[in-house]
Design an enzyme around this catalytic site. Structure first.
Site, PDB file in Angstrom:
ATOM      1  N   GLU A  25       0.536  -1.238  -0.273  1.00 54.90           N
ATOM      2  CA  GLU A  25       0.164   0.087   0.061  1.00 54.90           C
ATOM      3  C   GLU A  25       0.884   1.207   0.117  1.00 54.90           C
ATOM      4  OE1 GLU A  25      -1.521   1.749   3.355  1.00 54.90           O
ATOM      5  OE2 GLU A  25      -1.611   0.084   4.759  1.00 54.90           O
ATOM      6  N   LYS A  86      -5.506  11.156   0.614  1.00 47.95           N
ATOM      7  CA  LYS A  86      -5.402   9.170   1.545  1.00 47.95           C
ATOM      8  C   LYS A  86      -6.875   8.525   0.829  1.00 47.95           C
ATOM      9  CE  LYS A  86      -6.003   7.024   5.706  1.00 47.95           C
ATOM     10  NZ  LYS A  86      -6.590   7.062   7.850  1.00 47.95           N
ATOM     11  N   VAL A 106      -5.391   0.400   3.080  1.00 49.01           N
ATOM     12  CA  VAL A 106      -5.709  -1.055   3.386  1.00 49.01           C
ATOM     13  C   VAL A 106      -6.788  -1.513   2.357  1.00 49.01           C
ATOM     14  CG1 VAL A 106      -6.177  -2.849   4.327  1.00 49.01           C
ATOM     15  CG2 VAL A 106      -4.379  -1.530   4.846  1.00 49.01           C
ATOM     16  N   ASP A 138     -17.188   5.638  14.100  1.00 52.84           N
ATOM     17  CA  ASP A 138     -15.667   5.104  13.614  1.00 52.84           C
ATOM     18  C   ASP A 138     -15.094   3.929  13.299  1.00 52.84           C
ATOM     19  OD1 ASP A 138     -13.039   5.435  11.975  1.00 52.84           O
ATOM     20  OD2 ASP A 138     -12.153   7.017  13.101  1.00 52.84           O
ATOM     21  N   SER A 140     -13.053   1.270  10.177  1.00 55.52           N
ATOM     22  CA  SER A 140     -12.498   1.202   9.203  1.00 55.52           C
ATOM     23  C   SER A 140     -12.754   0.946   8.388  1.00 55.52           C
ATOM     24  CB  SER A 140     -10.989   1.062   9.586  1.00 55.52           C
ATOM     25  OG  SER A 140     -10.349   0.699   8.440  1.00 55.52           O
ATOM     26  N   ALA A 141     -12.831   1.199   7.109  1.00 61.19           N
ATOM     27  CA  ALA A 141     -13.466   0.771   5.595  1.00 61.19           C
ATOM     28  C   ALA A 141     -12.761  -0.265   4.937  1.00 61.19           C
ATOM     29  CB  ALA A 141     -13.246   1.815   4.711  1.00 61.19           C
ATOM     30  N   ASP A 142     -11.328  -0.481   5.973  1.00 62.52           N
ATOM     31  CA  ASP A 142     -10.326  -2.148   5.786  1.00 62.52           C
ATOM     32  C   ASP A 142     -11.342  -3.157   6.072  1.00 62.52           C
ATOM     33  OD1 ASP A 142      -8.829   0.211   4.873  1.00 62.52           O
ATOM     34  OD2 ASP A 142      -6.539  -0.426   7.610  1.00 62.52           O
ATOM     35  N   LYS A 159      -3.391  -2.517  15.957  1.00 61.91           N
ATOM     36  CA  LYS A 159      -3.083  -0.977  16.847  1.00 61.91           C
ATOM     37  C   LYS A 159      -3.859  -1.252  17.897  1.00 61.91           C
ATOM     38  CE  LYS A 159       0.261   1.630  14.409  1.00 61.91           C
ATOM     39  NZ  LYS A 159      -0.310   1.120  13.451  1.00 61.91           N
TER      40      LYS A 159
HETATM   41  N1  PSU Z   1      -2.046   1.781  10.652  1.00 65.15           N
HETATM   42  C1  PSU Z   1      -0.929   1.735  10.316  1.00 65.15           C
HETATM   43  N2  PSU Z   1      -0.018   2.508   9.686  1.00 65.15           N
HETATM   44  C2  PSU Z   1      -0.845   2.855   8.102  1.00 65.15           C
HETATM   45  C3  PSU Z   1      -2.686   2.781   8.411  1.00 65.15           C
HETATM   46  C4  PSU Z   1      -2.612   2.103  10.078  1.00 65.15           C
HETATM   47  O1  PSU Z   1       0.156   1.084  11.821  1.00 65.15           O
HETATM   48  O2  PSU Z   1      -0.346   3.785   7.973  1.00 65.15           O
HETATM   49  C5  PSU Z   1      -3.035   3.282   7.355  1.00 65.15           C
HETATM   50  C6  PSU Z   1      -3.591   1.924   6.082  1.00 65.15           C
HETATM   51  O3  PSU Z   1      -3.267   2.903   5.291  1.00 65.15           O
HETATM   52  C7  PSU Z   1      -5.019   1.915   7.037  1.00 65.15           C
HETATM   53  C8  PSU Z   1      -5.601   2.727   7.207  1.00 65.15           C
HETATM   54  O4  PSU Z   1      -5.656   1.204   5.523  1.00 65.15           O
HETATM   55  O5  PSU Z   1      -4.532   3.408   7.858  1.00 65.15           O
HETATM   56  C9  PSU Z   1      -6.799   3.360   8.241  1.00 65.15           C
HETATM   57  O6  PSU Z   1      -7.079   4.548   7.925  1.00 65.15           O
HETATM   58  P1  PSU Z   1      -8.610   4.355   8.551  1.00 65.15           P
HETATM   59  O7  PSU Z   1      -8.785   3.327  10.025  1.00 65.15           O
HETATM   60  O8  PSU Z   1      -8.960   5.838   8.295  1.00 65.15           O
HETATM   61  O9  PSU Z   1      -9.435   3.326   8.295  1.00 65.15           O
HETATM   62 MN    MN Z   2     -11.878   5.695  10.668  1.00 63.42          MN
END
Ligand code: PSU
Ligand code: MN
Length: 304
Positions: A25, A86, A106, A138, A140-142, A159
């Site tokens: 990524e 992003k 991701v 909140d 994540s879309a992941d 994390k």
């Molecule tokens: N966790 C990490 N480093 C990162 C990310 C997550 O330790 O760089 C990034 C990844 O690209 C993940 C994104 O898909 O953050 C998730 O962001 P959000 O929580 O806004 O969905």
């Molecule tokens: Mn988010």
């Protein structure tokens, strides 16, 4: 659809020759780590993938195209520029249509990898259900992506800035296998262990590759999380890192950080409060994931 995708020469050759390919990524480069460590890590991770028998394909959105495999100059640009969006699932079409720069998360990397026929993807950590999601929503879309797109994500767990219990529940609901690689508990990114047991366990990469093969042969749509703990010698002290995460979370709340800014803010803050130690751990675990991911890709490829 082909009009939106460009393969680098290395990736194009790999596809023609039927070689194993590993997706990487770009959000981790643009929004996950500071310059110049981000670019250096990206290069080293690509080399680790090659050294372990697969071809790396770092994915990003450039000039109206999904680029599968970046040049050295492009890696540098993504590491340096402050003008990179992003890019998650919701952003892809807009960024392509407006020809803007997008660093894929991701979720977005999974989408692009699948479009390019790549099913193995290495990163550091996935997004998840944030603490307090019952009020902020909140999530994540992941996680949704893992429920629907056929790409396996090799990571060091998630994390503890996230609610790991709720993240596991969400993945279970979506039918996403979380396979512990040589571990029976979910790794928590900076540390090897969390309190959350895993139901699926693999001691070798062949077990992972064949599980993926069967899953997709059965048309069981969606991805998988391959949870690979940070190497012992790079793991952080649990009490230390969790204390720091608590203060970073408090600051995020005080400053009303929300939406897509939460994860980058937390990563930056944790790095600052650990005086860079979290960044060292982050780099070490990504490299370790690259070794395992490349081996999974090689095994998966040999089963075709
Ligand atoms: N966790 C990490 N480093 C990162 C990310 C997550 O330790 O760089 C990034 C990844 O690209 C993940 C994104 O898909 O953050 C998730 O962001 P959000 O929580 O806004 O969905
Ligand atoms: Mn988010």
């Amino acid at each position: 659809m082909k009009q939106y995708i460009t393969l680098s020469e290395e990736v194009r050759n790999a596809k023609e020759q039927g070689k194993p390919i590993v997706a990487l990524e770009s959000t981790i480069i643009s929004h996950g780590m500071p310059y110049p460590q981000n670019v250096q890590t990206a290069r080293e991770v690509e080399q680790i993938v090659r050294d372990n028998g697969a071809v790396p394909a770092t994915i990003a959105i450039i000039d109206g195209k999904i680029k599968i495999g970046l040049t050295d100059e492009e890696l540098e640009m993504f590491g340096k520029s402050s003008d990179v969006a992003k890019a998650s699932r919701r952003d892809l079409a807009y960024l392509l249509a407006t020809k803007k720069l997008g660093a894929t998360t991701v979720a977005a990397t999974m989408i692009c990898a699948e479009l390019a026929g790549i099913h193995i993807f290495v990163t550091g950590g996935i997004g998840g259900v944030h603490r307090g999601a019952e009020t902020t929503m909140d999530i994540s879309a992941d996680l949704e992506e893992l429920g629907q797109t056929n790409v396996a994500v090799i990571c060091a767990g998630a994390k503890s800035i996230l609610d790991l219990g709720l993240t596991m529940e969400f993945l279970e609901t979506k039918g996403v296998p979380v396979i512990g690689y040589q571990t029976d508990v979910l790794p928590a990114f900076f540390t090897r262990r969390s309190e959350f047991p895993l139901n699926l366990h693999a001691d070798d990469v062949e077990t992972i590759a064949s599980t993926l093969k069967v899953k997709w042969n059965l048309n069981l749509k969606g991805g998988a999380v391959i949870a690979n703990p940070i190497p012992e010698e790079h793991a952080m002290d649990e009490k230390f890192i969790n204390g720091i995460i608590e203060s970073a979370l408090k600051e995020a709340e005080e400053r009303n950080i929300s939406g897509k800014d939460v994860t980058p803010f937390m990563l930056g803050k944790v790095k600052e409060l650990t005086e860079g130690k979290s960044l060292d751990a982050n780099i070490a675990l990504v490299k370790n994931n690259a070794v395992v991911g490349a081996k999974i890709a090689v095994s998966f490829n040999s089963m075709k």
